[in-house]
Scaffold this motif. Sequence first.
Motif, PDB file in Angstrom:
ATOM      1  N   ARG A  10       0.923  -1.137  -0.019  1.00  0.00           N
ATOM      2  CA  ARG A  10      -0.133   0.003   0.055  1.00  0.00           C
ATOM      3  C   ARG A  10       0.625   1.273  -0.050  1.00  0.00           C
ATOM      4  O   ARG A  10       1.880   1.242   0.750  1.00  0.00           O
ATOM      5  N   VAL A  29      -3.370  -3.385  -4.978  1.00  0.00           N
ATOM      6  CA  VAL A  29      -4.512  -3.155  -5.235  1.00  0.00           C
ATOM      7  C   VAL A  29      -4.630  -2.830  -7.031  1.00  0.00           C
ATOM      8  O   VAL A  29      -3.979  -1.866  -7.045  1.00  0.00           O
ATOM      9  N   ASN A  32      -5.628   0.767  -8.010  1.00  0.00           N
ATOM     10  CA  ASN A  32      -4.969   1.853  -7.440  1.00  0.00           C
ATOM     11  C   ASN A  32      -3.653   1.972  -8.241  1.00  0.00           C
ATOM     12  O   ASN A  32      -2.679   2.823  -8.019  1.00  0.00           O
ATOM     13  N   HIS A  55      -4.359  -7.328  -7.644  1.00  0.00           N
ATOM     14  CA  HIS A  55      -5.547  -7.829  -6.748  1.00  0.00           C
ATOM     15  C   HIS A  55      -6.739  -6.740  -7.162  1.00  0.00           C
ATOM     16  O   HIS A  55      -6.886  -5.780  -6.595  1.00  0.00           O
ATOM     17  N   VAL A  57     -10.691  -5.404  -7.280  1.00  0.00           N
ATOM     18  CA  VAL A  57     -11.873  -5.337  -6.486  1.00  0.00           C
ATOM     19  C   VAL A  57     -12.980  -4.962  -7.080  1.00  0.00           C
ATOM     20  O   VAL A  57     -13.951  -4.616  -6.261  1.00  0.00           O
ATOM     21  N   GLU A  89      -9.135 -11.828  -8.009  1.00  0.00           N
ATOM     22  CA  GLU A  89     -10.375 -10.817  -7.721  1.00  0.00           C
ATOM     23  C   GLU A  89     -11.069 -11.605  -6.585  1.00  0.00           C
ATOM     24  O   GLU A  89     -10.582 -12.490  -6.219  1.00  0.00           O
ATOM     25  N   GLU A 248      -2.426  -8.878   4.955  1.00  0.00           N
ATOM     26  CA  GLU A 248      -3.232  -7.955   4.229  1.00  0.00           C
ATOM     27  C   GLU A 248      -3.305  -6.993   5.394  1.00  0.00           C
ATOM     28  O   GLU A 248      -3.572  -7.040   6.597  1.00  0.00           O
ATOM     29  N   ASP A 250      -5.012  -2.629   5.490  1.00  0.00           N
ATOM     30  CA  ASP A 250      -5.351  -1.683   4.542  1.00  0.00           C
ATOM     31  C   ASP A 250      -5.687  -0.276   5.304  1.00  0.00           C
ATOM     32  O   ASP A 250      -5.818   0.752   4.719  1.00  0.00           O
TER      33      ASP A 250
END
Length: 443
Positions: A10, A29, A32, A55, A57, A89, A248, A250
């Motif tokens: 991230r 992600v 992003n 990944h 979303v 996904e 993970e 976030d």
Amino acid sequence: MKLGIGIGWRPEIADAVEALPGIDWVEAVAENLCDDHLPASLVRLRERGVTVVPHGVSLGLGGADRPDPARLAGLAARATLLGTPLVTEHIAFVRAGGARTGSPVLEAGHLLPVPRTWAALDVLCENVRVAQDSLPVPLALENIAALISWPDEELTEGQFLAELVDRTGVRLLIDVANLHTNHVNRGEDPARALDELPLEAIAYVHVAGGVERDGVWHDTHAHPVTAPVLGVLAELRSRIAPPGVLLERDDDFPPADELAGELDTIRATLDADRGGVRPVRKETPRPAPPAATSQSDGDGEAAAATDAVRDRVAVAQTSLLSALVAGTPAPEGFDHRRLGVQSRALAAKRADVVAKVAPELPEILGRRAYRDAFLAYARSRPMSAGYRRDALDFAEQLLIAGRPADDAARRRLTHWWQDRAAPLPPRRTARLIRAARSVLVGR
């Protein structure tokens, strides 16, 4: 394909991720990332030989409509840019409405569960095949966490996933935190789900933190990994050595040493059963689909789900999503209390993401005032075009109402909106010009 131990990349923890020892791969992600260039941190990681997996979303493969070609093309472009061995996904729907129901498109802003029915499975399988044909690398799909259950489900989670794999050959991304979430919220046994899964289809595993409030488990990705989640990871490890495991996180990012400590705990959990005797997978009978449903032919291809089936799924999903984000009556058979919990969770997530997309809004309004105003706005105005549009629409509604009351703050909000809103449809443009003029002259 062995991935090893990884962590979710991230932007907020990019430097920490680069410095963490023993990281074999990261997951980013997809939405992003840009199609044509990467953040410098990911470039450096790739130069070191660290695999980067995109990944997704927002595809909504569990929705009633076929996947959006533009979204698939974007995911394919990111996969090519990253040189990744696979993309991932979710088994979820994220929007509903539109032409099939003759209603406006509604965006959930979150992953919502697909009903575990044969009809929904037919739609999902066709959507997965469309996605697989559009991507340059294999696809793996993740089981999601849920606060609510659909009435009259026909399959368990493990059976649903096993059927999906049999029909499409898709890989699985098993989130053990989500298995724990569904244990608390829906009374589902993680061990049974693991017994029913085709373990050989697992591409990798997610581990994440959450918190329990009033008997409901919230999969926050903002808390440390708990002992029960590690227990589910140990259950999985007793059956198979997963090709990859990823932590993970976030939100509410801890210091780097705490992230390293969580990774060490995950490694210890995986090592604890090494060399032990693994139980033989229990063979549980799988229910047979109704005679009329689409089934795999000799080549493993499934017949296309009919438009009539898609229409039925569309009506059901639109009815549920409308109850969650637009305040319409709850569909028959759902737990009204849990729908309320889910509705509030969706609104809170929406407020949090808009604050990240447009951090000037809580700065201009004040954090508490922003959140109160946004939650009030969200109760009557469902999201229909993503978070950036949502931020602009929220600011627009405040300005039309002559808010905020403070003149200086209202001027700042007006300038913020004007810098970002054009072009707009003519009717809205005229209305906002009148509102902006009244603000700028001090009303």
